[in-house]
Design a protein around this motif. Structure first.
Motif, PDB file in Angstrom:
ATOM      1  N   UNK B  66       0.845  -1.208   0.000  1.00  0.00           N
ATOM      2  CA  UNK B  66       0.000   0.000   0.000  1.00  0.00           C
ATOM      3  C   UNK B  66       0.878   1.255   0.000  1.00  0.00           C
ATOM      4  N   UNK B  68       3.920   1.505  -1.178  1.00  0.00           N
ATOM      5  CA  UNK B  68       4.564   1.599  -2.487  1.00  0.00           C
ATOM      6  C   UNK B  68       3.589   2.165  -3.521  1.00  0.00           C
ATOM      7  N   UNK B  69       2.369   1.656  -3.462  1.00  0.00           N
ATOM      8  CA  UNK B  69       1.341   2.116  -4.400  1.00  0.00           C
ATOM      9  C   UNK B  69       1.082   3.615  -4.206  1.00  0.00           C
ATOM     10  N   UNK B  72       3.979   5.721  -5.466  1.00  0.00           N
ATOM     11  CA  UNK B  72       4.063   5.770  -6.931  1.00  0.00           C
ATOM     12  C   UNK B  72       2.912   6.582  -7.523  1.00  0.00           C
TER      13      UNK B  72
END
Lengths: 194, 75
Positions: B66, B68-69, B72
């Motif tokens: 989560x 990382x998402x 990004x």
């Protein structure tokens, strides 16, 4: 079913058991919000190889070895599928590819924009497909090299990873086929230009 | 045949972006994510490999992805 927010990361990583996966999939079929979240989570998960790199100092030292290994690998293995769950070699391979000048990472998308996975393309003519989900039971992913004369089969996999030679093509793509593959793509998923 | 996707941003930028995003994770979250990705390990196998409780593995992996998402951003 209310929005299964807490299951979506595990779903995106392929870590749910069959029951939970089926429940999530039946929800995703009619929930664009959760489908979008899964797509974003999968894009993030499949971005991991982009972060691989060799430190600048060891890059110079290991360059000769990397080239030697790459040359031997290219000579011995024209194309093959790396079995799922044996992906340590894959990490080493992608690392070696990313250390080469001109290697790029393309995103593979379906015609409707759905995220399918990524393709690491080396300028030397090797590519690794990293697909976001395994193919449905009884089906395989098949990679294709596209030329003016039509598509050429590059190999099949029942897993998520496919490593292929891609010299002399205008584009490479992937399709979903019955087990064993097909002489021509019957259910094309997406392609990237070379 | 579906049309090709539009070209990505230059790969170096992409790689820099992902590396920056990964730096927002704690080291264990990152190692668990990488082991799950590259070795295809299940929760249980990760718990054994890292000698951690199953619940910790599940929550760290989930939180790591989560983060990382989010780092990004929207696709």
């Amino acid at each position: 079913m209310k929005h299964p927010h807490e299951l979506l990361p595990d779903y995106a990583m392929g870590l749910l058991d069959d029951d939970a996966r089926e429940r999530v999939e039946s929800h995703l079929a009619h929930c664009p919000a959760c489908s979008g979240e899964v797509r974003a989570l999968q894009e993030a998960y499949y971005a991991l190889p982009l972060a691989l790199d060799v430190p600048a100092s060891s890059r110079r030292r290991s360059r000769g070895l990397v080239l030697l290994v790459a040359a031997v690998a290219a000579g011995l293995l024209l194309w093959f599928a790396i079995p799922a769950y044996r992906q340590l070699q894959l990490e080493a391979r992608i690392l070696a590819l990313l250390a080469e000048p001109g290697t790029r990472v393309e995103t593979l998308r379906a015609a409707d924009g759905r995220f399918l996975g990524r393709v690491v393309v080396a300028s030397r003519g090797e590519a690794v497909f990293l697909l976001a989900a395994p193919p449905p039971p009884g089906q395989v992913y098949q990679a294709w090299g596209h030329t003016e004369a039509g598509p050429v089969s590059l190999g099949v996999t029942g897993g998520r990873i496919l490593r292929v030679r891609v010299s002399g093509f205008q584009a490479v793509g992937v399709s979903l086929e019955p087990s064993g593959g097909s002489p021509r793509p019957t259910h094309p998923l997406g392609r990237v230009p070379l | 045949m579906p049309h090709a996707a539009p070209a990505d941003p230059p790969p170096l930028d992409d790689r820099l972006r992902v590396r920056r995003a990964l730096s927002s994770l704690d080291p264990l979250e990152r190692r668990l994510l990488e082991a799950a990705f590259y070795q295809g390990l299940t929760h249980r196998e990760l718990a054994e490999t890292f000698n951690l409780p199953l619940g910790t593995v599940k929550s760290k992996l989930r939180r790591g992805l989560i983060k990382l998402r989010r780092a990004l951003g929207e696709p």
